[in-house]
Design an enzyme around this catalytic site. Structure first.
Site, PDB file in Angstrom:
ATOM      1  N   SER A 158      31.014  46.886  30.073  1.00 43.27           N
ATOM      2  CA  SER A 158      31.309  48.273  29.678  1.00 43.27           C
ATOM      3  C   SER A 158      32.664  48.778  30.147  1.00 43.27           C
ATOM      4  O   SER A 158      33.182  49.755  29.614  1.00 43.27           O
ATOM      5  CB  SER A 158      30.216  49.210  30.200  1.00 43.27           C
ATOM      6  OG  SER A 158      30.254  49.289  31.612  1.00 43.27           O
ATOM      7  N   LYS A 188      31.741  52.765  36.371  1.00 40.11           N
ATOM      8  CA  LYS A 188      32.248  53.584  35.258  1.00 40.11           C
ATOM      9  C   LYS A 188      33.488  54.347  35.728  1.00 40.11           C
ATOM     10  O   LYS A 188      33.800  54.408  36.906  1.00 40.11           O
ATOM     11  CB  LYS A 188      31.188  54.597  34.784  1.00 40.11           C
ATOM     12  CG  LYS A 188      29.851  54.013  34.361  1.00 40.11           C
ATOM     13  CD  LYS A 188      29.946  53.225  33.069  1.00 40.11           C
ATOM     14  CE  LYS A 188      28.560  52.674  32.683  1.00 40.11           C
ATOM     15  NZ  LYS A 188      28.646  51.755  31.522  1.00 40.11           N
TER      16      LYS A 188
END
Length: 249
Positions: free
Chosen positions: A50, A91
């Site tokens: 991601s 993230k």
């Protein structure tokens, strides 16, 4: 013999003292750099793709242990939150408490409080998100997105949760500073966030720690090599004198 300034094996006393000092200082720097790094940093293995292309699945990163209050926009953080599966995830912080996050306008860019952001770290440079969204970040919370917005399961999929897609600041465990394996260097702070209130964070002390380790290693090797090198040079000079004709001495 005591006035010659040499030890029994032919090495100068001053040289022996300096080489021993170099080894001692080198050990302090070498071991101290590692110990300091172990206190400040924690290694993590990135679990998913991601955050591609900034970090890839399986990359080993060094993350600085920080308090959630130290987090700034643009930071790549390691966090764990029950609503997100209660497991460490990596993230990028794009919004903090009080921010309004919108995406995407006609230009395809993410906006924070109306300011469009240039995000050179994105995998897909054409559009900052595969779907449009708007989010108001509650106070004390963080809004997080992956750099691969086509595959990242991030704040966008949690917009209907109680936190409106955000996580508490105290969910943050560390801030990623460098990629240790493969050795891809430091993780840059995006300049696009520098103009927003609070600015961007400063890198941790990892480069200083690395310099301490390298300098320590050089001193240890140099100090340890001094004795054998000087002995060889002394023996070579002695043999050279012995080969000279008696009248030339």
């Amino acid at each position: 013999m005591s006035g010659s300034g040499h030890t029994g094996d032919g090495r100068s006393r001053l040289g022996s003292v300096l080489s021993g000092l170099a080894v001692a200082v080198g050990c302090v720097l070498f071991l101290g750099g590692f110990a300091w790094g172990a206190v400040v940093y924690k290694p993590y293995t990135v679990p998913t793709q991601s955050m591609t292309p900034t970090v890839h699945s399986g990359d080993r990163v060094l993350a600085e242990r920080i308090d959630g209050g130290e987090v700034r926009r643009g930071d790549v953080v390691v966090f764990a939150d029950p609503a997100w599966g209660d497991m460490p995830m990596v993230k990028r912080v794009v919004g903090i408490g009080g921010d309004r996050i919108t995406c995407c306008g006609a230009d395809g860019r993410l906006r924070v409080n109306g300011k469009p952001l240039d995000e050179p770290y994105l995998r897909n440079k054409d559009r900052a998100s595969t779907e449009d969204f708007t989010a108001e970040v509650p106070e004390g919370q963080l809004f997080l997105l992956g750099d691969d917005r086509t595959s990242s399961l991030d704040s966008r999929v949690h917009l209907e949760d109680a936190g409106k897609g955000s996580v508490p600041r105290d969910a943050v465990q560390a801030r990623v500073d460098a990629i240790a394996w493969p050795m891809n260097g430091m993780v840059e702070r995006p300049r696009a966030f520098a103009g927003l209130p609070g600015g961007i964070s400063s890198p941790g002390p990892i480069q200083l720690q690395l310099r301490a380790v390298i300098v320590g290693m050089v001193l240890i090797l140099g100090g340890a090599a001094y004795g054998p090198v000087e002995t060889l040079l002394t023996l070579s000079a002695r043999k050279g004198r012995e080969r000279q004709p008696a009248g030339a001495r």
